[in-house]
Design a protein around this motif. Structure first.
Motif, PDB file in Angstrom:
ATOM      1  N   ARG A   6       0.847  -1.194   0.000  1.00  0.00           N
ATOM      2  CA  ARG A   6       0.000   0.000   0.000  1.00  0.00           C
ATOM      3  C   ARG A   6       0.880   1.240   0.000  1.00  0.00           C
ATOM      4  O   ARG A   6       1.654   1.468   0.927  1.00  0.00           O
ATOM      5  N   GLY A   7       0.776   2.035  -1.066  1.00  0.00           N
ATOM      6  CA  GLY A   7       1.600   3.233  -1.178  1.00  0.00           C
ATOM      7  C   GLY A   7       0.839   4.482  -0.771  1.00  0.00           C
ATOM      8  O   GLY A   7      -0.321   4.661  -1.145  1.00  0.00           O
ATOM      9  N   ARG A   8       1.508   5.335  -0.004  1.00  0.00           N
ATOM     10  CA  ARG A   8       0.918   6.620   0.419  1.00  0.00           C
ATOM     11  C   ARG A   8       1.980   7.702   0.352  1.00  0.00           C
ATOM     12  O   ARG A   8       3.156   7.459   0.656  1.00  0.00           O
ATOM     13  N   LEU A   9       1.564   8.897  -0.006  1.00  0.00           N
ATOM     14  CA  LEU A   9       2.463  10.043   0.082  1.00  0.00           C
ATOM     15  C   LEU A   9       2.813  10.284   1.541  1.00  0.00           C
ATOM     16  O   LEU A   9       1.936  10.241   2.418  1.00  0.00           O
ATOM     17  N   SER A  10       4.080  10.546   1.803  1.00  0.00           N
ATOM     18  CA  SER A  10       4.505  10.853   3.176  1.00  0.00           C
ATOM     19  C   SER A  10       5.247  12.172   3.238  1.00  0.00           C
ATOM     20  O   SER A  10       5.901  12.487   4.232  1.00  0.00           O
ATOM     21  N   GLY A  11       5.160  12.948   2.167  1.00  0.00           N
ATOM     22  CA  GLY A  11       5.803  14.245   2.082  1.00  0.00           C
ATOM     23  C   GLY A  11       6.138  14.540   0.636  1.00  0.00           C
ATOM     24  O   GLY A  11       5.898  13.711  -0.255  1.00  0.00           O
ATOM     25  N   PRO A  12       6.680  15.720   0.338  1.00  0.00           N
ATOM     26  CA  PRO A  12       7.030  16.056  -1.043  1.00  0.00           C
ATOM     27  C   PRO A  12       7.976  15.033  -1.655  1.00  0.00           C
ATOM     28  O   PRO A  12       9.016  14.700  -1.079  1.00  0.00           O
ATOM     29  N   ARG A  13       7.574  14.484  -2.805  1.00  0.00           N
ATOM     30  CA  ARG A  13       8.368  13.528  -3.571  1.00  0.00           C
ATOM     31  C   ARG A  13       8.623  12.220  -2.835  1.00  0.00           C
ATOM     32  O   ARG A  13       9.466  11.428  -3.249  1.00  0.00           O
ATOM     33  N   GLN A  14       7.894  11.946  -1.777  1.00  0.00           N
ATOM     34  CA  GLN A  14       8.116  10.724  -1.010  1.00  0.00           C
ATOM     35  C   GLN A  14       6.864   9.849  -0.962  1.00  0.00           C
ATOM     36  O   GLN A  14       5.755  10.348  -0.759  1.00  0.00           O
ATOM     37  N   VAL A  15       7.070   8.551  -1.141  1.00  0.00           N
ATOM     38  CA  VAL A  15       6.001   7.558  -1.047  1.00  0.00           C
ATOM     39  C   VAL A  15       6.446   6.478  -0.075  1.00  0.00           C
ATOM     40  O   VAL A  15       7.518   5.886  -0.242  1.00  0.00           O
ATOM     41  N   THR A  16       5.659   6.231   0.950  1.00  0.00           N
ATOM     42  CA  THR A  16       5.935   5.144   1.883  1.00  0.00           C
ATOM     43  C   THR A  16       5.068   3.953   1.521  1.00  0.00           C
ATOM     44  O   THR A  16       3.850   4.084   1.360  1.00  0.00           O
ATOM     45  N   VAL A  17       5.702   2.806   1.391  1.00  0.00           N
ATOM     46  CA  VAL A  17       5.014   1.581   0.990  1.00  0.00           C
ATOM     47  C   VAL A  17       4.970   0.624   2.175  1.00  0.00           C
ATOM     48  O   VAL A  17       6.020   0.248   2.718  1.00  0.00           O
ATOM     49  N   GLU A  18       3.762   0.267   2.591  1.00  0.00           N
ATOM     50  CA  GLU A  18       3.588  -0.751   3.618  1.00  0.00           C
ATOM     51  C   GLU A  18       3.457  -2.095   2.925  1.00  0.00           C
ATOM     52  O   GLU A  18       2.463  -2.369   2.241  1.00  0.00           O
ATOM     53  N   GLY A  19       4.450  -2.942   3.058  1.00  0.00           N
ATOM     54  CA  GLY A  19       4.493  -4.204   2.353  1.00  0.00           C
ATOM     55  C   GLY A  19       3.587  -5.254   2.961  1.00  0.00           C
ATOM     56  O   GLY A  19       3.126  -5.123   4.097  1.00  0.00           O
TER      57      GLY A  19
ATOM     58  N   ALA B 283     -24.957  -0.299  -9.201  1.00  0.00           N
ATOM     59  CA  ALA B 283     -24.240   0.279 -10.336  1.00  0.00           C
ATOM     60  C   ALA B 283     -24.606   1.753 -10.405  1.00  0.00           C
ATOM     61  O   ALA B 283     -25.292   2.204 -11.316  1.00  0.00           O
ATOM     62  N   ALA B 284     -24.160   2.483  -9.384  1.00  0.00           N
ATOM     63  CA  ALA B 284     -24.582   3.877  -9.205  1.00  0.00           C
ATOM     64  C   ALA B 284     -23.406   4.837  -9.210  1.00  0.00           C
ATOM     65  O   ALA B 284     -23.345   5.781  -8.425  1.00  0.00           O
ATOM     66  N   GLY B 285     -22.467   4.597 -10.115  1.00  0.00           N
ATOM     67  CA  GLY B 285     -21.350   5.517 -10.248  1.00  0.00           C
ATOM     68  C   GLY B 285     -20.117   5.075  -9.492  1.00  0.00           C
ATOM     69  O   GLY B 285     -20.091   4.025  -8.841  1.00  0.00           O
ATOM     70  N   ARG B 286     -19.070   5.917  -9.561  1.00  0.00           N
ATOM     71  CA  ARG B 286     -17.790   5.575  -8.955  1.00  0.00           C
ATOM     72  C   ARG B 286     -17.227   6.752  -8.171  1.00  0.00           C
ATOM     73  O   ARG B 286     -17.604   7.906  -8.397  1.00  0.00           O
ATOM     74  N   THR B 287     -16.326   6.444  -7.257  1.00  0.00           N
ATOM     75  CA  THR B 287     -15.714   7.415  -6.365  1.00  0.00           C
ATOM     76  C   THR B 287     -14.199   7.321  -6.507  1.00  0.00           C
ATOM     77  O   THR B 287     -13.666   6.205  -6.600  1.00  0.00           O
ATOM     78  N   PRO B 288     -13.476   8.445  -6.535  1.00  0.00           N
ATOM     79  CA  PRO B 288     -12.022   8.359  -6.697  1.00  0.00           C
ATOM     80  C   PRO B 288     -11.355   7.648  -5.519  1.00  0.00           C
ATOM     81  O   PRO B 288     -11.724   7.866  -4.364  1.00  0.00           O
ATOM     82  N   ALA B 289     -10.396   6.793  -5.815  1.00  0.00           N
ATOM     83  CA  ALA B 289      -9.667   6.074  -4.765  1.00  0.00           C
ATOM     84  C   ALA B 289      -8.485   6.913  -4.305  1.00  0.00           C
ATOM     85  O   ALA B 289      -7.318   6.535  -4.444  1.00  0.00           O
ATOM     86  N   THR B 290      -8.815   8.072  -3.757  1.00  0.00           N
ATOM     87  CA  THR B 290      -7.773   9.003  -3.302  1.00  0.00           C
ATOM     88  C   THR B 290      -7.890   9.319  -1.813  1.00  0.00           C
ATOM     89  O   THR B 290      -7.224  10.216  -1.314  1.00  0.00           O
ATOM     90  N   GLY B 291      -8.738   8.571  -1.112  1.00  0.00           N
ATOM     91  CA  GLY B 291      -8.980   8.889   0.295  1.00  0.00           C
ATOM     92  C   GLY B 291      -7.880   8.467   1.231  1.00  0.00           C
ATOM     93  O   GLY B 291      -7.751   8.996   2.339  1.00  0.00           O
ATOM     94  N   ASP B 292      -7.056   7.491   0.826  1.00  0.00           N
ATOM     95  CA  ASP B 292      -6.029   6.951   1.722  1.00  0.00           C
ATOM     96  C   ASP B 292      -4.663   7.016   1.057  1.00  0.00           C
ATOM     97  O   ASP B 292      -3.891   6.057   1.087  1.00  0.00           O
ATOM     98  N   LEU B 293      -4.364   8.170   0.462  1.00  0.00           N
ATOM     99  CA  LEU B 293      -3.102   8.329  -0.264  1.00  0.00           C
ATOM    100  C   LEU B 293      -2.141   9.297   0.397  1.00  0.00           C
ATOM    101  O   LEU B 293      -1.093   9.604  -0.167  1.00  0.00           O
TER     102      LEU B 293
END
Length: 474
Positions: A115-128, A267-277
């Motif tokens: 699971r990848g998440r932003l952890s600051g500018p230009r940084q991504v922390t990946v929980e393996g 089947a009522a539309g979609r939501t962006p998967a940006t809530g946990d980034l």
């Protein structure tokens, strides 16, 4: 200890847009890592485009065969459900991504599972998956390609009723005895077509007054007519108020009536998967579509290192458009890394045309629906002075050869001031491959005068282009 690694580009999300960005930047001489928590290949490969079309293809082939005298006599049985599902499974590689991972390896792209998440500018922390974490630093860019998820409307008890979403509908291992579908858009219509043909009793509960309400009205009308003829119950103007599951059934309350089915598909539309980034770590609001410019660079982020492609930016929730954006995005990242100046005006004009004014889509219902550009209503709302012409495709020689009693409609929307096509819709058997010709006409801003010299082959369904031009006039 957290492992620390550096790459030129870090991509979160290994669906088609993410893969295309990573491939483009690596081809441009940069290093890239791609982060994926599920299967490499994303929604399209395993739960959307590929399995849904595999489910639908057998039905379409049978309908086509039955519409040709002589061939129809050879259709003496029904669809083999087990074989259809097995063929569907083959297109998802049985939900294994070994082949996609091999492609990444061959392309020189590093895969980081987790699971990848932003952890600051230009940084991504990946929980393996093993609980460890890795911090990836991007020297040039981070690209968010996390897609979207199915929306569950706030209907009393619906979440607790364990509803199907599009993922369940495309991956189910056997047909339910009955299926209630909440919605009237693309997913709803395609899945109603697929499961009805495989023996499921289907009822559609549509809040609006027609199916496919973002397209020309005749598209939804013709799809609804065919669904009803094939045994699907289509109810429009219906709101579902409550849901509950008991005794292995789902009971929906709609307008004071109780509707019971083995399964309910939302089947009522979609939501962006940006809530946990981790968007909040860089000053952005989580859970929303990300605003981007025409190179897919996220606006409002200092130094311009963050990009978003595909469903995450909300511009076009279509796989082919996400891949298109990814190619543009990857090219921009490579050019900027080399210090090259991008001609934003020329670039922006081209991307805006494709991403806003010439977006194609095909719906694999019976009949097929292909559309590109604006509807007549949308064109008028945009302030264009337009004239629309329609033609019954069944009057074209190629269509009558394709199917006995061919029924279908084509429509062009023409900008009268520029004399160019700004919208096209085709409904009928076998029209999917017509859509790209309209896309070229619209994206290329080909004038009506010039289109007269694009001579369609005879006898093909494409001859409808000539008939539409004749209807429009010189």
């Amino acid at each position: 200890m957290t492992e620390q690694l550096e790459y030129d580009v870090v991509v979160i999300g290994a669906g088609p847009p993410g893969e295309n960005v990573a491939g483009r930047v690596v081809d441009g001489g940069l290093t890239a890592a791609i982060v994926e928590a599920e299967l490499v290949g994303g929604e399209c490969s395993y739960w959307a485009c590929m399995p849904s079309k595999a489910l639908l293809r057998g039905t379409e082939a049978l309908v086509d065969a039955k519409a040709v005298s002589g061939a129809a006599a050879a259709v003496t049985g029904g669809q083999d459900v087990a074989a259809t599902l097995a063929r569907r499974d083959s297109f998802t590689s049985n939900w294994k991504d070994d082949g996609q991972v091999q492609w990444l390896d061959g392309a020189g792209i590093t895969l980081r599972r987790g699971r990848g998440r932003l952890s600051g500018p230009r940084q991504v922390t990946v929980e393996g998956p093993d609980g460890g974490s890795t911090t990836l630093t991007a020297r040039q860019a981070v690209v968010l390609a996390t897609g979207s998820v199915a929306s569950i409307p706030p209907i009393d008890g619906l979440t607790d009723a364990d509803p199907w979403t599009s993922r369940n509908a495309t991956s189910a291992q056997q047909p339910p005895a009955s299926l209630a579908i909440i919605g009237g858009g693309v997913v709803a219509c395609e899945m109603a077509t697929a499961w009805n043909a495989l023996g499921t009793k289907v009822i559609m509960l549509v809040r609006g007054e027609r199916l496919l309400d973002r397209l020309e009205p005749f598209a939804g009308e013709q799809v609804a007519a065919t669904l009803r003829e094939s045994g699907v119950e289509v109810r429009t103007g219906v709101s579902v108020d409550a849901a509950r599951r008991e005794d292995g059934q789902v009971r929906l309350t709609a307008g004071g009536e109780t509707i019971t089915a083995e399964q309910v598909l939302v089947a009522a539309g979609r939501t962006p998967a940006t809530g946990d980034l981790g968007l909040d770590t860089v000053g952005l609001e989580p859970g929303r579509y990300l605003d981007v410019d025409d190179t897919c660079r996220v606006t409002g982020v200092a130094d311009g290192w963050l990009y978003a492609v595909g469903d995450a930016n909300g511009r076009n929730l279509l796989t082919h458009m996400g891949k298109y954006q990814a190619r543009m995005c990857g090219t921009a990242i490579v050019q900027r890394s080399a210090g090259d100046k991008i001609d934003d005006q020329a670039w922006g004009t081209a991307v805006a045309t494709a991403d806003h004014d010439a977006t194609p889509s095909v719906i694999f219902t019976v009949p097929q629906v292909g559309a590109v550009g604006r509807t007549e209503e949308q064109a008028r709302a945009d302030g264009l002075r337009v004239r629309a012409v329609t033609y019954e495709i069944g009057n074209v020689a190629g269509a009558s050869l394709f199917a006995d009693g061919y029924t279908g409609t084509a429509k062009l929307v023409v900008d009268e001031d520029r004399r160019t096509v700004v919208g096209a819709t085709f409904v009928g058997p076998g029209i999917a491959e017509l859509t790209h010709s309209a896309t070229i006409a619209i994206a290329g801003e080909v004038t009506i005068d010039r289109l007269w010299h694009a001579v369609p082959s005879y006898p093909t369904i494409s001859e409808v282009w000539l008939r539409l031009l004749e209807t429009y006039g010189l």
